[in-house]
Each structure stands twice: as structure tokens, then as C-alpha cells.
Enzyme design. Structure first.
Site, PDB file in Angstrom:
ATOM      1  NE  ARG A  49       0.204   1.179   3.405  1.00 48.19           N
ATOM      2  CZ  ARG A  49       1.178   2.040   3.588  1.00 48.19           C
ATOM      3  NH1 ARG A  49       2.443   1.629   3.626  1.00 48.19           N
ATOM      4  NH2 ARG A  49       0.972   3.320   3.756  1.00 48.19           N
ATOM      5  N   GLY A  50       0.232   2.398  -0.121  1.00 49.63           N
ATOM      6  CA  GLY A  50       1.000   3.625  -0.304  1.00 49.63           C
ATOM      7  C   GLY A  50       1.044   3.909  -1.806  1.00 49.63           C
ATOM      8  CB  ALA A  51       0.207   6.971  -3.709  1.00 58.77           C
ATOM      9  NE  ARG A  89      -6.233   0.920  -1.558  1.00 53.80           N
ATOM     10  CZ  ARG A  89      -5.518   1.449  -0.559  1.00 53.80           C
ATOM     11  NH1 ARG A  89      -4.230   1.194  -0.467  1.00 53.80           N
ATOM     12  NH2 ARG A  89      -6.083   2.219   0.342  1.00 53.80           N
ATOM     13  CD  GLN A 201      -3.066   2.445   6.770  1.00 56.03           C
ATOM     14  OE1 GLN A 201      -3.648   2.737   7.823  1.00 56.03           O
ATOM     15  NE2 GLN A 201      -3.695   2.424   5.615  1.00 56.03           N
ATOM     16  CG  ASP A 242      -3.143   8.210  -1.255  1.00 60.25           C
ATOM     17  OD1 ASP A 242      -2.919   8.543  -0.079  1.00 60.25           O
ATOM     18  OD2 ASP A 242      -2.899   7.072  -1.702  1.00 60.25           O
ATOM     19  CG  ASN A 252      -2.385  11.415   3.061  1.00 63.30           C
ATOM     20  OD1 ASN A 252      -1.887  10.571   2.316  1.00 63.30           O
ATOM     21  ND2 ASN A 252      -1.988  11.563   4.308  1.00 63.30           N
TER      22      ASN A 252
HETATM   23  O1  MRU Z   1      -4.415   3.180   2.290  1.00 63.54           O
HETATM   24  P1  MRU Z   1      -2.944   3.402   2.153  1.00 63.54           P
HETATM   25  O2  MRU Z   1      -2.164   2.811   3.267  1.00 63.54           O
HETATM   26  O3  MRU Z   1      -2.451   3.021   0.779  1.00 63.54           O
HETATM   27  O4  MRU Z   1      -2.777   4.974   2.272  1.00 63.54           O
HETATM   28  C1  MRU Z   1      -1.498   5.513   2.165  1.00 63.54           C
HETATM   29  C2  MRU Z   1      -1.472   6.986   2.321  1.00 63.54           C
HETATM   30  O5  MRU Z   1      -2.482   7.637   2.514  1.00 63.54           O
HETATM   31  C3  MRU Z   1      -0.146   7.654   2.144  1.00 63.54           C
HETATM   32  O6  MRU Z   1      -0.074   8.813   2.918  1.00 63.54           O
HETATM   33  C4  MRU Z   1       0.065   8.036   0.665  1.00 63.54           C
HETATM   34  O7  MRU Z   1      -0.230   6.967  -0.182  1.00 63.54           O
HETATM   35  C5  MRU Z   1       1.454   8.477   0.422  1.00 63.54           C
HETATM   36  S1  MRU Z   1       2.634   7.169   0.599  1.00 63.54           S
HETATM   37  C6  MRU Z   1       4.137   7.828   0.184  1.00 63.54           C
END
Ligand code: MRU
Length: 359
Positions: A49-51, A89, A201, A242, A252
Site C-alpha cells: 500500500r501507499g501510492a 484502488r 498503518q 494520494d 490522503n
Molecule cells: O491506504 P494506504 O495505506 O495506501 O494509504 C497511504 C497513504 O495515505 C499515504 O499517505 C500516501 O499513499 C502516500 S505514501 C508515500
């Protein structure tokens, strides 16, 4: 990054090896995606996960799929593979931008001239390029972020939300990358990591990364940020993103918006650290950003790990009455006027200047 063991993504002969983030901090296990379906599962179920990490996984998922063909897929089929992965997603824009770039390598008018091996090889090279570029950009933005703070070693207290570190990217991280680089620059840091309800997270991943790096940190529940800001001198809030709309509104992880409101109230600078790949100039403002709604289980249970069939592996940890309805929007939008600046690989830019800045 001190520890290579924080790296979450490896491109190997057997496939795409992903550190299974559902299991952290309890266990360090690996999930291998062998085709695009596995990559989609990994993204949807948050193995990864994470963009930025989602974009990299999606790209390699497409490469894995192309490698299965013995005859070049028709252009339509090539696009269908990308659309399916893109549907995994919806909120982060990085994957869409990566697929747009990949598609531009194989324009429709010239697609017939491309051989199957060229399709496979060039898309693999592109995925590796995006992976390596992400680490470079993270290091560059982190350096720019360090420049916002005093140049001599200082005591700094920083609040962050969700996980934006090595685990959420190809390595180093965005907001957590800035924090990591502040530590490397010799500052005496205390980081407050929001637990980030409901998926945790912050508690599971950020606290783990900070501890692995030896950075002093306190885990707080999201509801403690107001108390913290009113009772301590907090130097900055730094989070990731995101998707940033053309006017600077930023989606985000859920809980970011209230943190920004609190920061504004307390006069604490609120920064968003992101590479240019998180900016979406096709949409004018945050109301157009699709917000992912996730399963109610993540809110009503503390253990929501699912197997490949989507069945709950563990049913303990129920924290609400059976049958209660729960909302689970996974992201919120922080209006541009609450954001002091974006920390990017190209420099520091306030929200009202992003269009001309990225040209
Ligand atoms: O649902 P997630 O864990 O994918 O959400 C992640 C976030 O909101 C992060 O802040 C974002 O993707 C930036 S990661 C460098």
C-alpha cells in the site's frame, strides 16, 4: 535508509516479491505475485500500500501479464489489462499516471509495429525505471524538506500520519523520508506517529519503521493530536498524499484533514511531501477525487486479515456489536488553504503555485 530489510519490493525471476504489510509488525513474510491477478489482490488487500508502491506493483503486475503471452495481445487487450489493474484502488493517482506513461511508449497508431518481445522488454524496463526514479525523487524531496528546518542540529518534534516510508514507496519514503533525512542531518528528533485508524498503518508500519531506524517516536491515537499540539511545541506536521488536485486540495489517508485543521488552529506548519507523480492537473479541485470506501470489517474488528478468497482469517478482535453498520472512507481531502507547502523533488511549493511550478 539504514536498513535494507525495510525494502518492500523486489523484482525477481519468480515474480514480484512483496513484503506482506498485512503481517507487520508480527511477522516478516513475503508474498510473490506471479501474474496481474496476484498484483491486483496484493493492492486491494493491502499486502502492499501507499501510492508510489501501488503504482510500482501495478506496473510489474502488467509486465507479469505480458510475459504470459506467446502472441502479442491486441491493443484493446493491452489496454484492458491496464484498466483491470487500475480498478484495484481508486484514490491515488500515481498508478494512473504510470499507466499513461507506459501507454505512451506504445501509441495506438504504432502498436502494430511493436513485437511481443519489445512489449515485454520495454514495459519491464519502464517498471524498473519507475522504481529507481521513485527512490531518487524521494531522496531529492527529503533533502528539500530538510532545508525547511534550521541548518544546525536542533530538537524537533514532528507529527506524521499513516505510513509514507520505505514501505509505501520504492525506498526511503516521502513524509517519513523527510523525517529519516532530518535524523541523518543530525537533528534530535521526536516523532509522534498517529496510529491511523482504522487500518493502523501508523501503529503497525510507521512505528515499526521508526524503531528499525532508531528514531525516537511515540505512538499516539489519532484523537490525541489536539492535546499534543496544545501542550507541546510541535515544529511541523508532515504527511504524504494520494492525489493533489490542480487547486492544491489533497486527498490522503483518512484523518489527515482533521490533523490539518488542528495544525492551522495551533499555528503549526502543515506540509505535504510528495513527488510530482501525485499531482493530478486534470481535476480542478478535491471534490473530484474518488474516495475509496473499504470494508466495514476494518472498523468493527481489530484483526481483519483476509485470505486469497477474501475470507476473514481471524475473527477475534471484534470491537463493536455484531451487525452494526460502520462507515469506512479510506481517505479525506485537505483543502489547499490548510497546507503550508508541498515538499517535492523539484523544490518547496505553496498550494497556489503548483500549476506554474510543474509547468
Ligand atoms: O491506504 P494506504 O495505506 O495506501 O494509504 C497511504 C497513504 O495515505 C499515504 O499517505 C500516501 O499513499 C502516500 S505514501 C508515500
Amino acid at each position: 535508509m539504514k536498513k535494507e530489510n525495510l525494502r518492500p519490493i523486489f523484482w525477481e525471476k519468480e515474480g514480484l516479491k512483496l513484503l506482506d504489510q498485512r503481517q507487520i509488525p508480527g511477522k516478516k513474510e513475503w508474498f510473490t505475485a506471479k501474474n496481474s491477478e496476484d498484483a491486483i489482490f496484493a493492492i486491494k488487500e493491502m499486502v502492499v500500500r501507499g501510492a508510489p508502491a501501488i503504482a510500482i506493483t501495478g506496473l510489474f503486475g502488467a509486465v507479469l501479464e505480458f510475459k504470459k503471452f506467446s502472441k502479442k495481445p491486441e491493443y484493446q487487450e493491452f489496454q484492458t489489462i491496464l484498466s483491470k489493474i487500475l480498478g484495484s484502488r481508486p484514490t491515488a493517482v500515481n498508478l494512473r499516471r504510470a499507466f499513461e506513461e507506459l501507454s505512451s511508449i506504445f501509441p495506438k497508431e504504432e502498436y502494430d509495429k511493436v513485437s511481443l518481445s519489445e512489449l515485454q522488454q520495454k514495459s519491464e524496463e519502464f517498471a524498473i525505471h519507475v522504481f529507481e526514479e521513485d527512490i531518487r525523487n524521494n531522496l531529492a524531496l527529503a533533502k528539500n524538506g530538510v532545508g525547511l528546518f534550521p541548518s544546525s542540529p536542533s530538537k524537533l518534534k514532528i507529527i506524521t500520519h499513516c505510513n509514507t516510508g520505505a514501505l509505501a514507496t520504492a525506498g526511503h519514503g516521502t513524509a517519513l523520508g523527510v523525517i529519516r533525512s532530518l535524523k541523518e542531518a543530525g537533528h534530535d528528533l521526536i516523532v509522534y506517529a498517529d496510529e491511523t485508524r482504522p487500518y493502523l498503518q501508523g501503529a503497525r508500519l510507521t512505528a515499526w519503521e521508526l524503531m528499525e531506524e532508531g528514531i525516537e517516536n511515540y505512538l499516539i491515537t489519532d484523537s490525541m493530536a489536539g492535546w499534543l499540539m496544545s501542550s507541546q511545541k510541535i515544529d511541523a506536521v508532515i504527511v504524504g498524499v494520494d492525489r493533489v488536485a490542480a487547486n492544491g486540495d489533497s486527498a490522503n489517508k483518512i484523518g489527515t484533514y482533521p490533523l490539518a485543521v488542528l495544525a492551522k488552529h495551533h499555528g503549526i506548519p502543515f506540509y505535504i511531501a510528495a513527488t510530482e507523480k501525485s499531482f493530478d492537473f486534470k481535476i480542478t479541485d478535491g471534490s473530484q477525487i474518488p474516495i475509496e470506501m473499504r470494508t466495514q470489517d476494518e472498523v468493527t474488528r481489530l484483526n481483519f486479515l483476509k485470505n486469497e478468497k477474501g475470507e476473514a482469517i481471524l475473527s477475534e478482535g471484534v470491537i463493536a456489536p455484531v451487525g452494526v453498520k460502520a462507515l469506512n472512507p479510506s481517505f479525506d481531502v485537505t483543502p489547499a488553504n490548510l497546507i503550508k507547502a508541498f515538499i517535492t523533488e523539484k523544490g518547496i511549493v505553496p498550494p497556489d503555485k503548483i500549476k506554474e511550478f510543474f509547468g
